[in-house]
Enzyme design. Structure first.
Site, PDB file in Angstrom:
ATOM      1  N   GLU A  10      82.584 -86.249  47.417  1.00  0.00           N
ATOM      2  CA  GLU A  10      83.497 -86.570  46.080  1.00  0.00           C
ATOM      3  C   GLU A  10      83.907 -85.240  45.686  1.00  0.00           C
ATOM      4  OE1 GLU A  10      81.523 -88.223  42.700  1.00  0.00           O
ATOM      5  OE2 GLU A  10      80.519 -89.889  44.014  1.00  0.00           O
ATOM      6  N   GLU A  63      74.264 -90.874  44.093  1.00  0.00           N
ATOM      7  CA  GLU A  63      73.474 -89.529  43.463  1.00  0.00           C
ATOM      8  C   GLU A  63      72.030 -89.771  42.759  1.00  0.00           C
ATOM      9  OE1 GLU A  63      76.255 -87.982  40.576  1.00  0.00           O
ATOM     10  OE2 GLU A  63      77.415 -87.086  42.220  1.00  0.00           O
TER      11      GLU A  63
END
Ligand code: GAL
Length: 660
Positions: A306, A149
């Protein structure tokens, strides 16, 4: 390989369990039970991989990878740069970020390193290459998970210099920078590059051009760092496939630019299902919009990297996914182009920040609880639908979404400083089309419009000259264009266009902007239809643009205020196509009937019949997914959908066959 099957997987952090070989052994057994085919490994394992500078411990990872492989499970191997070891942060302070107020951060947290620091780059290179040498050719490793991320910004001296170099490269001269940023305003002309500083609360924070270019630079520098990581691996394993995990409505990186540098786009999705303040259909549409955006950044299937199989622990309230929701969200991702359904995380951690975050295996370690059993159900469904993998979506409608436009529009003062609601605007168009069953992609101003029947440009404030030409060509050659208020206002450097606006489109739209009136929250203006094809009434809000018609036909007009009678919706034929203008943001109810009219003779919905509210139809290649967002069963005659149920059909020789 990454598009061969529908992958089922999770983040796997065995470094947290090295003192429990029994648990590691059990993990493999449970993964097989749950139908897990891939794990993302070692995302935060740097401190275990390199406990002291230059001392690498990779044997534990070797054992884990070998065992996974023997069990038929593949590995998405992470570079561990997302969180650095304490020794590194202590010995080399330059790797720690400097905040906008110029204070350097202490050690802690994650995803907060300086992207420019040569030392950080060297250290990352060293550990990445250790991993690549040892595991890069292991048959288990099918993909590289580059960092985690990416995001954020650093204001250290190294970044300031890199910013100045980036400006030199972009503009060629300081005069050009001054011109682009309109520095004559308040007499802020620069006479030397060294005077330029990144935005700061106690420094320059009001110069639109600087703010915009700083955002461009941050995006550029983050991508540059990612390329560095990628290339460290490719130096050792040239054929390595790489991905990054992107985020929900993330503002700081232009994902279209980033996607050009990777093999697979992926994203992490955590909608709050069952939120009492919105319907599940609304939550689903919001999530679907992001799936479609991530599909679009590469224009091909992505992975949902995710998601939680049960709860998160960081949202205001941790709501569990009700029975059936895990399968619903998995199949929704697949319907919108995902070839992977992965979770954060495989096993719930015992301590620290995420100890109450959901996982496939909870603290009880059991394989007979609801979450585990439902995860195994997902595994079975993905196997059954395996031939969906790799299939592309048909091009139907495209919404223009452009990061630089967002940065520029939101960085400007006026016309509505309490919030322009750019995403809300986009969502209205997206949700209406998705409810009709029309497939939506997103394109940036670098994008290609060919193949689309409908292009929508919501709030395209910063309209580049080259993109205006693309929109003209698209419409002239038979496309249908929808442009909203607050479009075509400024150019690439955020300098306002002089002359009539929407710049470059006034003849396409058959009108020109005269004024734009800001509305307070809840303040609306009544609009009425003057053409039978439009909804009889609608309410305009947020911004009400007043336009003068120059050839376009009004379809709806404002019905109050001094601009009563001026067009709220207009249409103009242009070449072989037509162009609509929406002069305000309407209440949600307006958009579905509007788009039904617009799409009527140009696009075919995913589902041939009509569907009750709450049931969404999505098409991917020859596959059609029907999803029930309601907590009650839905009867569709020949077919019943359970609460949150999904039915999947395959089109063969014009007939639909149910395959799930
Ligand atoms: C993601 C992150 C994961 C984990 C997860 C929890 O943003 O990449 O490492 O923290 O959130 O929901």
């Amino acid at each position: 390989m990454i598009h061969d099957i529908l992958w089922h997987g999770a983040d796997y952090n065995p470094e947290q369990w090295l003192d429990r070989p029994d648990i590691l052994q059990k993990d493999i057994e449970l993964m097989q039970k749950a139908g897990i085919s891939v794990v993302s490994l070692g995302i935060f394992a740097w401190a275990t991989l390199e406990p002291h500078e230059g001392e690498y411990c990779l044997d534990w990872m070797q054992e884990v990878i070998d065992r996974l492989y023997a069990a038929g499970i593949r590995v998405n191997l992470a570079t561990p740069s997302g969180a650095r070891p304490a020794w590194l942060a202590q010995k080399y302070p330059e790797v720690r970020r400097v905040n906008p107020d110029r204070v350097r951060q202490l050690f802690g947290d994650r995803q907060n390193h300086c992207y420019t620091s040569p030392i950080y780059r060297e250290k990352v290179r060293a550990v990445n290459q250790q991993l690549a040498r040892r595991f890069g050719r292991h048959p288990a490793v099918i993909l590289w998970h580059i960092s985690n991320e990416y995001g954020g910004e650093c204001h250290c001296e190294l970044c300031q210099e890199a910013f100045r170099d980036w400006l030199r490269e972009r503009y060629g001269s300081l005069e050009a920078v001054n011109r682009a940023w309109s520095t004559k305003f308040w007499g802020h002309d620069y006479t030397d590059f060294s005077q330029i500083e990144s935005p700061a609360p106690h420094g320059e924070h009001a110069m639109n051009g600087l703010l915009l270019d700083w955002k461009r630079f941050v995006s550029h520098q983050t991508i540059d760092f990612m390329k560095w990581e990628r290339d460290c691996i490719r130096e050792i394993v040239p054929q390595a496939k790489v991905c990054v995990n992107m985020m929900y409505r993330f503002d700081m990186i232009d994902y279209f630019d980033m996607a050009r540098e990777i093999d697979l786009a992926t994203w992490d999705t955590y909608p709050t299902w069952h939120k009492p303040t919105e319907t599940l259909e609304e939550t689903a549409l919001d999530n679907a919009m992001m799936h479609d955006l991530i599909y679009s950044v590469k224009g091909k299937p992505f992975w949902m990297m995710e998601s939680t199989p049960s709860v998160t622990n960081w949202q205001p309230v941790s709501k569990v996914k009700k029975p059936g929701m895990n399968l619903f969200s998995a199949l929704q991702a697949v319907a919108h182009g995902s070839d992977g359904v992965l979770y954060f995380q495989w096993r719930q951690s015992r301590g620290a920040f995420e100890k109450f975050h959901g996982a496939v295996v909870a603290h009880d370690g059991r394989d007979d609880n609801r979450v585990f059993l439902e995860t195994a159900e997902v595994g079975k469904a993905l196997k059954l639908l395996s031939r969906v993998a790799g299939t592309r979506k048909q091009k139907q409608a495209a919404i223009v979404f452009d990061w630089a436009n967002k940065w520029a529009m939101e960085g400007a003062q006026g016309p509505r400083n309490i919030g322009l609601g750019y995403w809300e605007e986009i969502m209205r168009h997206y949700a209406a089309l998705a409810r009709i069953g029309i497939g939506v992609d997103f394109v940036s101003q670098d994008g290609d419009l060919s193949g689309y029947k409908l292009v929508i440009a919501p709030m395209l404030y910063m309209l580049r000259e080259d993109f205006a030409l693309k929109l003209r060509d698209f419409t002239a050659s038979g496309g249908t264009l929808v442009v909203t208020y607050w479009s075509g206002v400024a150019g690439e450097s955020d300098l306002c266009y002089l002359g009539d606006t929407p710049h470059g489109l006034t003849d396409v739209l058959g009108l020109r902007r005269c004024e734009i009136d800001g509305m307070f929250d809840g303040e609306t203006r009544r609009c009425v239809a003057v053409a039978p094809s439009m909804p009889a009434h609608a309410l305009g809000g947020t911004l009400c643009e007043v336009a003068a018609l120059e050839g376009a036909a009004p379809l709806m007009v404002y019905d109050e205020d001094f601009f009563a009678g001026s067009p709220a919706v207009a249409v103009n034929p242009y070449g072989k196509g037509r162009a609509y203008t929406l002069a305000t943001r309407f209440d949600e109810a307006f958009y579905r009937p509007f788009y039904k009219t617009v799409c009527e003779d140009i696009l075919t919905p995913a589902w041939p019949g009509s569907l009750p509210d709450g049931v969404l139809a999505t098409r991917r290649g020859a596959f059609i997914f029907l999803q029930n967002t309601l907590a009650a069963s839905v009867d569709l005659g020949a077919l019943a959908l359970m609460p949150y149920g999904t039915a999947v059909f395959e089109e063969r020789d014009g007939a639909l066959e149910r395959i799930l």
